[in-house]
Design an enzyme around this catalytic site. Structure first.
Site, PDB file in Angstrom:
ATOM      1  N   CYS A   1       0.905  -1.271  -0.099  1.00 57.47           N
ATOM      2  CA  CYS A   1       0.084  -0.081   0.126  1.00 57.47           C
ATOM      3  C   CYS A   1       0.940   1.388   0.105  1.00 57.47           C
ATOM      4  CB  CYS A   1      -1.023  -0.092   1.226  1.00 57.47           C
ATOM      5  SG  CYS A   1      -0.099   0.088   2.795  1.00 57.47           S
TER       6      CYS A   1
ATOM      7  N   ALA B   1       3.216   1.695   2.995  1.00 58.63           N
ATOM      8  CA  ALA B   1       4.385   0.804   2.741  1.00 58.63           C
ATOM      9  C   ALA B   1       5.310   1.543   2.155  1.00 58.63           C
ATOM     10  CB  ALA B   1       3.910  -0.629   2.085  1.00 58.63           C
TER      11      ALA B   1
ATOM     12  N   ARG C   1      11.718  -5.363   6.217  1.00 55.77           N
ATOM     13  CA  ARG C   1      12.521  -5.164   5.002  1.00 55.77           C
ATOM     14  C   ARG C   1      13.916  -5.565   4.780  1.00 55.77           C
ATOM     15  NH1 ARG C   1      13.168   0.141   2.363  1.00 55.77           N
ATOM     16  NH2 ARG C   1      13.130   0.090  -0.020  1.00 55.77           N
TER      17      ARG C   1
HETATM   18 FE1  CFM Z   1      12.693   0.188  -5.564  1.00 52.88          FE
HETATM   19 FE2  CFM Z   1      10.945  -0.519  -4.297  1.00 52.88          FE
HETATM   20 FE3  CFM Z   1      13.278  -1.402  -3.550  1.00 52.88          FE
HETATM   21 FE4  CFM Z   1      12.065  -2.261  -5.793  1.00 52.88          FE
HETATM   22 FE5  CFM Z   1      11.252  -4.229  -4.256  1.00 52.88          FE
HETATM   23 FE6  CFM Z   1       9.886  -2.564  -2.566  1.00 52.88          FE
HETATM   24 FE7  CFM Z   1      12.465  -3.320  -1.959  1.00 52.88          FE
HETATM   25 MO1  CFM Z   1      10.519  -4.985  -2.073  1.00 52.88          MO
HETATM   26  S1  CFM Z   1      10.768  -0.698  -6.542  1.00 52.88           S
HETATM   27  S2  CFM Z   1      14.151  -1.651  -5.451  1.00 52.88           S
HETATM   28  S3  CFM Z   1      11.754  -4.265  -6.495  1.00 52.88           S
HETATM   29  S4  CFM Z   1      12.373   0.641  -3.592  1.00 52.88           S
HETATM   30  S5  CFM Z   1       9.406  -4.184  -3.592  1.00 52.88           S
HETATM   31  S6  CFM Z   1       8.908  -0.560  -2.885  1.00 52.88           S
HETATM   32  S7  CFM Z   1      10.794  -2.879  -0.740  1.00 52.88           S
HETATM   33  S8  CFM Z   1      12.569  -5.172  -3.020  1.00 52.88           S
HETATM   34  S9  CFM Z   1      14.262  -1.916  -1.767  1.00 52.88           S
END
Ligand code: CFM
Length: 531
Positions: free
Chosen positions: A54, A57, A88
């Site tokens: 969301c 998040a 995370r």
């Molecule tokens: Fe960018 Fe993200 Fe991230 Fe991402 Fe991700 Fe994420 Fe992440 Mo999970 S787009 S790279 S592929 S910030 S979904 S919202 S939390 S891995 S560090």
């Protein structure tokens, strides 16, 4: 995969869903007369099990969460706080004399009474307690769904708290339902940081000053990148926001160049800093040995300095000597394997190069919440008619700052360099993919099972929500959000860690012992037998 096979998956949907999902899926076809575009960043069809997160998040969990020297108070019920509390794996390491609040979870723990009678009193109390116990220089308040519904004014609490305690207090109205997913929250966090933090610092910075944007230090990735950048001689002013600090963010405008890893979550700041301070940005990819080398060389090209270029090459040579023999060893077990990737908004692209280097072909790749430019490149931006996030999330535009705007490159040099390196540009994921591979936006549970059944990849790179669908199907799943307690995966040594982990995972005999759901039929007693 052929278009026909893809249609067979889609045909299982009712007509209305078929029409919707068809626009979110494509088979890359280089021979087609017209390039098919993909629909992205739109709301999920109600009833479909999506993997998306969301707005809260994206704002608190993703962009603001890794900032270690600020207390982030979540105004909302406790569940929202728990799931944005370091799960995370964004690591932080405070320097001597600094405070690190990452291990704490600050919440107003709203209860029924607060929802009925208002929760501002509780929020004021939470700010007071945080100041008295932790004495932070900055507090950030993030709201979750009920706050927006009952109308608690977190902004007013922030303004009065600033006066009362003489510290910085920022508020982020990032209620979960805003925008279509995490990506709306990224935007809200970006807006807050550029409005209130970036540009107010007065630190004198040295040569080769850079900011690293869109790097969140998951599993220690950021530590590895910073180590390399410093080894070459860059002056890293701030990282947005892995292991980041408000204090360093204040000086971000002093950088000569912004390095952008995750385009999705931070492109707003990259663009706004370009408008306001004239800072160019360059798209990099730190995942993979070859891409890491290319990124370091591209950054050096921007500075065009003999010493820096020589140092870049020396560091590359030094690192390669260590990692290449190890990578070669792991390659033996990866040759000919296939992968399906489904991750957030940038990693489904970034990991493809590393997999390719190891000999693993990506046959399906998808994002949860990326926008069309992350798939097709920034050139499609003018053609995007409606941005579902723009309904309730501000789109900021800036004039050049009268004092702080500066131009680093001459017009001629900029034009010449733009042809060689991705300056203020991202090409998106699709261009790098093989003909015949599948691109999917917002993959859901049903489609995951169907694609695993048809494609049978050797590895499914995804997250915790779908990891076990894959394992029950006898297919190894590697989480590329949290790295399954492993990492770092970025940089040269990170590539070795990733290669090691996937080889161990793919070669375990366990996968041959699992009977996938499509090989079983239910019996009358409810148990399953082998078909
Ligand atoms: Fe960018 Fe993200 Fe991230 Fe991402 Fe991700 Fe994420 Fe992440 Mo999970 S787009 S790279 S592929 S910030 S979904 S919202 S939390 S891995 S560090």
């Amino acid at each position: 995969m052929s278009k026909k096979q893809l249609d067979r998956v889609l045909e299982k949907y009712p007509a209305s869903v078929f029409k919707n999902r068809k626009e979110h899926l494509l088979v890359k076809d280089c021979d087609a007369s017209e390039v098919q575009s993909i629909t992205a960043n739109t709301r999920v069809v109600p009833g479909i099990m999506t993997n998306r997160g969301c707005c809260y998040a994206g704002c608190k969990g993703v962009v603001l969460g890794p900032i270690r020297d600020a207390v982030t108070i979540v105004h909302g019920p406790i569940g929202c706080s728990y799931y944005a509390w370091n799960t995370r794996r964004n690591k932080g390491r405070a320097e001597q004399g600094e405070k690190n609040f990452l291990n704490y979870c600050f919440s107003t723990d709203m209860q029924e009474g607060d929802i009925v009678f208002g929760g501002m009193k509780k929020l004021r109390q939470a700010v007071k307690e945080a100041v008295e116990i932790f004495d932070p220089k900055t507090i950030m308040i993030c709201s979750t769904c009920p706050v927006g519904l009952i109308g608690d004014d977190i902004n007013a609490v922030a303004v009065e708290s600033e006066k009362l305690y003489g510290i910085k207090v920022l508020s982020f109205s990032c209620e979960g339902y805003k925008g279509v997913s995490q990506s709306g929250g990224h935007h809200i966090a970006n807006n807050g940081l550029i409005k209130h933090i970036i540009g107010i610092g007065e630190k004198v910075v040295g040569k080769y000053a850079i900011n690293i944007l869109g790097e969140y230090n998951i599993g220690g990735d950021g530590f590895e990148i910073e180590r390399l950048m410093k080894k070459i001689g860059y002056n890293v002013i701030t990282v947005m926001t892995g292991n980041g600090t408000i204090e360093s963010l204040k000086n971000a405008h002093k950088a000569d160049l912004n390095i952008v890893q995750c385009h999705r979550s931070i492109n707003y700041i990259a663009e706004m800093m370009k408008q306001k301070y004239g800072t160019d940005w360059i798209k990099v990819n730190f995942i993979g040995v070859k891409t890491m080398m290319k990124s370091l060389r591209d950054i050096a090209k921007y500075f065009d300095d003999k010493d820096l270029t020589a140092r870049t090459e020396a560091v590359i040579d030094e690192e390669l000597a260590d990692v290449l023999p190890k990578i070669d060893e792991y390659k033996k077990s990866c040759k000919g394997k296939t992968a399906a990737l489904f991750v957030g908004g940038s990693r489904a692209h970034h990991y493809q190069s590393l997999l390719k280097e190891l000999g693993v072909e990506t046959i399906l790749a998808g994002y949860e919440f990326a926008h069309r430019d992350d798939y097709e490149g920034r050139e499609v931006l003018p053609t995007i008619k409606t941005d579902a996030d723009s309904k309730n999330i501000e789109n900021l535009e800036f004039e050049p700052d009268a004092e702080k705007f500066r131009v680093t490159l001459s017009k001629e040099r900029f034009e010449k360099l733009s042809k060689e390196i991705p300056l203020n540009y991202y090409e998106g994921m699709i261009k790098e993919m093989n003909n015949g591979s599948i691109v999917v936006d917002d993959l859901n549970h049903f489609e995951t099972e169907e694609f695993l059944k048809i494609l049978k990849p050797d590895i499914f790179c995804s997250g915790i929500k779908d990891k076990y669908i894959s394992h029950k199907s006898g297919i190894f799943s590697k989480q590329v959000h949290s790295y399954d307690y492993s990492g770092p995966y970025a940089g040269f040594t990170g590539a070795v860690n990733f290669a090691r982990d996937i080889v161990l995972g793919m070669t375990t005999p366990a996968w041959g012992m699992v009977i996938p759901p499509w090989k079983t039929v239910p019996t009358l007693e409810g148990s399953y037998i082998n078909k």
